[in-house]
Design a protein around this motif. Structure first.
Motif, mmCIF file in Angstrom:
data_model
loop_
_atom_site.group_PDB
_atom_site.id
_atom_site.type_symbol
_atom_site.label_atom_id
_atom_site.label_comp_id
_atom_site.label_asym_id
_atom_site.label_seq_id
_atom_site.Cartn_x
_atom_site.Cartn_y
_atom_site.Cartn_z
ATOM 1 N N THR A 175 -2.504 -12.241 7.593
ATOM 2 C CA THR A 175 -3.762 -11.223 7.520
ATOM 3 C C THR A 175 -3.416 -9.520 6.814
ATOM 4 O OG1 THR A 175 -2.275 -10.122 9.132
ATOM 5 C CG2 THR A 175 -3.449 -11.653 9.912
ATOM 6 N N ASN A 176 -5.028 -9.590 6.909
ATOM 7 C CA ASN A 176 -5.147 -8.316 5.280
ATOM 8 C C ASN A 176 -6.262 -7.460 5.568
ATOM 9 O OD1 ASN A 176 -3.738 -9.830 3.160
ATOM 10 N ND2 ASN A 176 -5.041 -11.485 3.266
ATOM 11 N N PRO A 177 -6.165 -5.977 5.019
ATOM 12 C CA PRO A 177 -6.597 -5.371 5.818
ATOM 13 C C PRO A 177 -8.739 -4.913 4.886
ATOM 14 C CG PRO A 177 -5.138 -4.751 4.033
ATOM 15 C CD PRO A 177 -5.112 -5.512 4.233
ATOM 16 N N PHE A 178 -9.217 -4.719 6.129
ATOM 17 C CA PHE A 178 -10.913 -4.335 5.402
ATOM 18 C C PHE A 178 -10.552 -2.542 4.438
ATOM 19 C CE2 PHE A 178 -14.208 -1.878 4.967
ATOM 20 C CZ PHE A 178 -15.256 -2.523 4.313
ATOM 21 N N ILE A 179 -10.570 -1.912 3.505
ATOM 22 C CA ILE A 179 -10.063 -0.351 3.333
ATOM 23 C C ILE A 179 -11.620 -0.190 1.962
ATOM 24 C CG2 ILE A 179 -8.470 1.133 1.662
ATOM 25 C CD1 ILE A 179 -6.682 -0.904 2.463
ATOM 26 N N TYR A 180 -12.216 0.743 2.721
ATOM 27 C CA TYR A 180 -12.908 1.675 1.990
ATOM 28 C C TYR A 180 -12.777 3.482 1.710
ATOM 29 C CZ TYR A 180 -16.622 4.960 1.125
ATOM 30 O OH TYR A 180 -18.249 5.787 0.686
ATOM 31 N N MET A 181 -12.731 3.428 0.375
ATOM 32 C CA MET A 181 -11.976 4.638 0.020
ATOM 33 C C MET A 181 -13.064 5.204 -0.852
ATOM 34 S SD MET A 181 -8.584 5.205 -2.411
ATOM 35 C CE MET A 181 -7.803 4.279 -1.725
ATOM 36 N N ASN A 182 -13.380 6.767 -0.673
ATOM 37 C CA ASN A 182 -13.771 7.612 -1.642
ATOM 38 C C ASN A 182 -13.027 8.834 -2.429
ATOM 39 O OD1 ASN A 182 -15.966 8.675 -3.176
ATOM 40 N ND2 ASN A 182 -17.202 9.517 -1.024
ATOM 41 N N ALA B 53 -10.780 7.676 3.381
ATOM 42 C CA ALA B 53 -10.946 6.083 3.710
ATOM 43 C C ALA B 53 -11.047 5.883 5.296
ATOM 44 C CB ALA B 53 -9.712 5.709 3.367
ATOM 45 N N TYR B 54 -11.748 4.505 4.992
ATOM 46 C CA TYR B 54 -11.734 3.708 6.717
ATOM 47 C C TYR B 54 -10.929 2.578 6.673
ATOM 48 C CZ TYR B 54 -15.930 6.803 7.850
ATOM 49 O OH TYR B 54 -16.948 7.515 8.689
ATOM 50 N N LEU B 55 -10.230 2.401 7.323
ATOM 51 C CA LEU B 55 -9.406 0.915 7.248
ATOM 52 C C LEU B 55 -8.739 0.536 8.817
ATOM 53 C CD1 LEU B 55 -5.404 1.827 7.377
ATOM 54 C CD2 LEU B 55 -6.991 3.483 6.725
ATOM 55 N N THR B 56 -9.101 -0.452 8.399
ATOM 56 C CA THR B 56 -8.940 -1.677 9.895
ATOM 57 C C THR B 56 -7.457 -1.417 10.189
ATOM 58 O OG1 THR B 56 -8.204 -4.046 8.371
ATOM 59 C CG2 THR B 56 -10.624 -3.551 9.452
ATOM 60 N N ASN B 57 -6.762 -1.512 11.463
ATOM 61 C CA ASN B 57 -6.114 -1.068 11.856
ATOM 62 C C ASN B 57 -4.848 -2.782 11.951
ATOM 63 O OD1 ASN B 57 -6.670 -2.743 14.560
ATOM 64 N ND2 ASN B 57 -7.131 -0.024 15.705
ATOM 65 N N SER B 58 -3.625 -2.631 12.770
ATOM 66 C CA SER B 58 -2.867 -4.273 12.384
ATOM 67 C C SER B 58 -3.568 -4.771 13.844
ATOM 68 C CB SER B 58 -1.393 -3.070 12.940
ATOM 69 O OG SER B 58 -1.850 -2.066 14.291
ATOM 70 N N THR C 71 -0.415 -1.141 -5.122
ATOM 71 C CA THR C 71 -0.341 0.020 -3.852
ATOM 72 C C THR C 71 -0.262 -0.875 -2.161
ATOM 73 O OG1 THR C 71 0.191 1.158 -5.536
ATOM 74 C CG2 THR C 71 0.336 2.392 -3.301
ATOM 75 N N LEU C 72 -1.473 -0.493 -1.818
ATOM 76 C CA LEU C 72 -1.970 -0.076 -0.413
ATOM 77 C C LEU C 72 -1.688 -2.216 0.484
ATOM 78 C CD1 LEU C 72 -5.274 1.856 -0.646
ATOM 79 C CD2 LEU C 72 -3.141 1.943 -0.081
ATOM 80 N N GLN C 73 -1.730 -3.031 -1.265
ATOM 81 C CA GLN C 73 -1.622 -4.646 -0.802
ATOM 82 C C GLN C 73 -0.118 -4.390 0.013
ATOM 83 O OE1 GLN C 73 -2.820 -7.171 -3.440
ATOM 84 N NE2 GLN C 73 -3.255 -8.835 -1.741
ATOM 85 N N ASN C 74 0.846 -3.805 -0.951
ATOM 86 C CA ASN C 74 2.161 -4.138 -0.518
ATOM 87 C C ASN C 74 2.764 -2.995 0.425
ATOM 88 O OD1 ASN C 74 2.993 -6.213 -2.534
ATOM 89 N ND2 ASN C 74 3.312 -3.593 -4.394
ATOM 90 N N LEU C 75 1.063 -2.611 0.737
ATOM 91 C CA LEU C 75 2.340 -1.578 1.924
ATOM 92 C C LEU C 75 1.479 -1.865 3.516
ATOM 93 C CD1 LEU C 75 3.069 1.205 3.149
ATOM 94 C CD2 LEU C 75 1.194 1.901 2.591
ATOM 95 N N ILE D 41 -7.225 -9.052 0.959
ATOM 96 C CA ILE D 41 -7.688 -7.715 0.766
ATOM 97 C C ILE D 41 -8.820 -7.635 0.474
ATOM 98 C CG2 ILE D 41 -6.509 -7.166 -1.138
ATOM 99 C CD1 ILE D 41 -5.969 -4.635 -0.326
ATOM 100 N N VAL D 42 -9.722 -6.791 1.390
ATOM 101 C CA VAL D 42 -11.031 -6.432 0.865
ATOM 102 C C VAL D 42 -11.106 -4.875 0.756
ATOM 103 C CG1 VAL D 42 -13.320 -5.865 1.485
ATOM 104 C CG2 VAL D 42 -11.989 -7.368 2.735
ATOM 105 N N PHE D 43 -10.936 -4.565 -0.761
ATOM 106 C CA PHE D 43 -10.319 -3.043 -1.051
ATOM 107 C C PHE D 43 -11.928 -2.973 -1.735
ATOM 108 C CE2 PHE D 43 -9.147 0.052 -4.062
ATOM 109 C CZ PHE D 43 -8.827 0.849 -3.805
ATOM 110 N N ILE D 44 -12.811 -1.301 -1.166
ATOM 111 C CA ILE D 44 -13.843 -1.084 -2.012
ATOM 112 C C ILE D 44 -13.368 0.507 -2.153
ATOM 113 C CG2 ILE D 44 -16.245 -0.330 -1.563
ATOM 114 C CD1 ILE D 44 -16.270 -2.607 0.745
#
Length: 123
Positions: free
Chosen positions: A60-67, A15-20, A47-51, A28-31
């Motif tokens: 504010t929300n993160p960008f997450i790419y997960m494989n 996974a890649y994610l933006t930091n704080s 789960t990730l949104q809550n975390l 949230i952008v979740f791919i």
């Protein structure tokens, strides 16, 4: 960040994610790719949104790419007619491992920003 060759539940995660420090997104952008196919898995996203809501500033929300690579025998793609939504065997346990991995990464990235100031003098 990654989880390599989990023998118990037979999956890998990368996974890649933006930091704080970089989280200016309105939502949230979740791919998510599972076995090289773009899919949606609401339990992981929720789960990730809550975390992230515990670590990021309000609105504010993160960008997450997960494989994820999951044993195909443990994957159920017949949840949605377009096969876009998926469920898998040991879903709760795998999500818990992913959450712990993300939480560990977020805990290590919560150091405050550093700004360097230089005084200007006018001659």
């Amino acid at each position: 960040m990654s989880i390599d060759n989990d023998e118990q539940f037979k999956f890998n995660m990368f996974a890649y994610l933006t930091n704080s420090k970089y989280t200016q997104l309105k939502q949230i952008v979740f791919i998510l790719f599972i076995n090289e196919r773009l899919v949606d898995c609401q339990p992981i996203k929720k789960t990730l949104q809550n975390l992230f809501s515990l670590y990021l500033p309000k609105n504010t929300n993160p960008f997450i790419y997960m494989n994820l690579n999951i044993d195909p025998k443990n994957l159920d793609v017949n949840i949605h007619p377009t096969k876009h939504e998926v469920r898998f065997l040991y879903q709760d346990e795998i999500i818990e491992k992913i959450q712990k991995c993300f939480e560990e990464k977020l805990l290590n990235s919560t150091v405050s920003r550093t700004f360097y100031v230089k005084n200007l003098t006018i001659d």
